[in-house]
Design a protein around this motif. Structure first.
Motif, PDB file in Angstrom:
ATOM      1  N   GLU A   1      32.357  35.549  25.265  1.00 26.54           N
ATOM      2  CA  GLU A   1      33.750  35.113  25.145  1.00 26.54           C
ATOM      3  C   GLU A   1      34.563  36.210  24.492  1.00 26.54           C
ATOM      4  N   HIS A   2      35.724  36.513  25.100  1.00 29.09           N
ATOM      5  CA  HIS A   2      36.602  37.539  24.550  1.00 29.09           C
ATOM      6  C   HIS A   2      38.037  37.156  24.843  1.00 29.09           C
ATOM      7  N   HIS A   3      38.852  37.114  23.816  1.00 28.75           N
ATOM      8  CA  HIS A   3      40.265  36.748  23.950  1.00 28.75           C
ATOM      9  C   HIS A   3      40.424  35.400  24.654  1.00 28.75           C
ATOM     10  N   GLY A   4      39.526  34.472  24.330  1.00 28.15           N
ATOM     11  CA  GLY A   4      39.634  33.119  24.861  1.00 28.15           C
ATOM     12  C   GLY A   4      39.081  32.924  26.254  1.00 28.15           C
ATOM     13  N   ARG A   5      38.595  33.985  26.890  1.00 30.69           N
ATOM     14  CA  ARG A   5      38.045  33.856  28.236  1.00 30.69           C
ATOM     15  C   ARG A   5      36.523  33.922  28.195  1.00 30.69           C
ATOM     16  N   VAL A   6      35.881  32.989  28.872  1.00 34.13           N
ATOM     17  CA  VAL A   6      34.421  32.904  28.887  1.00 34.13           C
ATOM     18  C   VAL A   6      33.875  33.524  30.174  1.00 34.13           C
ATOM     19  N   HIS A   7      32.791  34.284  30.040  1.00 34.61           N
ATOM     20  CA  HIS A   7      32.118  34.896  31.184  1.00 34.61           C
ATOM     21  C   HIS A   7      30.639  34.495  31.162  1.00 34.61           C
ATOM     22  N   ALA A   8      30.037  34.506  32.331  1.00 39.13           N
ATOM     23  CA  ALA A   8      28.599  34.245  32.447  1.00 39.13           C
ATOM     24  C   ALA A   8      28.031  35.176  33.509  1.00 39.13           C
ATOM     25  N   ALA A   9      26.816  35.674  33.289  1.00 30.66           N
ATOM     26  CA  ALA A   9      26.223  36.604  34.249  1.00 30.66           C
ATOM     27  C   ALA A   9      24.705  36.559  34.170  1.00 30.66           C
TER      28      ALA A   9
END
Length: 240
Positions: free
Chosen positions: A43-51
């Motif tokens: 999570e960075h600056h409120g945005r979530v990523h998955a990989a």
């Protein structure tokens, strides 16, 4: 500290380790080679990523978003996803096409993002749904076991489950063990002899390729160097 890491082993045969990290005041880190694939969430600056991040066969300098929070499940050797051939994942990553604060996409389905404490329960569900499978022979061989099948069969099964050769896995894990010993203050000559390197130049080449550090840098633990990705003790040194 620029990278605050926490990790733990797992009692699941499918999971090698669970970790989480917080980055602060660091622009880059050295991602060391690893023979395991991972599910990673950040999570960075409120945005979530998955990989899904595959095994990495060399050390790389990578960007680290300042203030980011990361969480990962490192899977055991022998564990794989049939819909993503392991060879396709080596030295690469596949980001989820859609992720929210609570969910992400995997194999075309939506899944709840797990947390540090609930990683094993999440993996158990992946197993029940057939997303993740395991060849126990591969984990046993990587740990030094002697299987009751032929060498060629072992080689095929290791490659099918990991995307790597048995020799590559051993080299990566041995370099990790060498880096830990040097960081604890062991002399390069002692590490060379203990882990079965031919000589100190052989050790130096291995460290540069898989860890991205010299023996002196690891021994000195220079704070001016890029921080290393998660480096934890393993149960046994790999063979030559």
């Amino acid at each position: 500290m620029p990278l605050e890491n926490e990790d733990r082993p797992s009692d699941s045969p499918y999971v090698h380790r669970v970790w989480r990290s917080h980055a602060s005041g660091v622009a880059r880190m050295t991602s060391i080679a690893t023979s395991n694939w991972e599910l990673v969430f950040w999570e960075h600056h409120g945005r979530v990523h998955a990989a899904v991040r595959g095994p990495e066969t060399t050390a790389l300098s990578v960007e680290v978003p300042d203030g980011s929070e990361s969480f990962g499940i490192t899977f055991a050797c022998g564990t794989s996803m049939p819909h993503l051939p392991p060879a396709r994942l080596v030295d690469s990553a596949l980001e989820s096409p859609h992720a929210t604060a609570t969910t992400f996409m995997l194999r075309g389905d939506e899944w709840l993002i797990p947390d540090f404490e609930g990683a094993e329960q999440f993996v158990a569900r992946l197993v029940r749904e057939g997303v993740v499978v395991r060849d126990p022979l591969v984990d046993d061989v990587v740990a030094g076991g002697m299987p009751d099948v032929g060498t060629r069969s072992v080689q095929r099964r290791v490659a099918a489950a990991t995307g790597l050769t048995q020799g590559s896995i051993r080299q990566i894990e041995r370099a990790r063990q060498a880096a830990i010993l040097l960081g604890e203050g062991a002399a390069p000559l002692d590490v060379t002899n203990r882990l079965g390197y031919y000589d100190q130049p052989h050790l130096a080449r291995s460290l540069q390729r898989f860890i991205g550090r010299t023996a002196t840098e690891l021994h000195r633990q220079d704070a001016a160097e890029e921080p290393l990705s998660l480096l934890y003790k393993i149960d046994a040194a790999a063979d030559s």
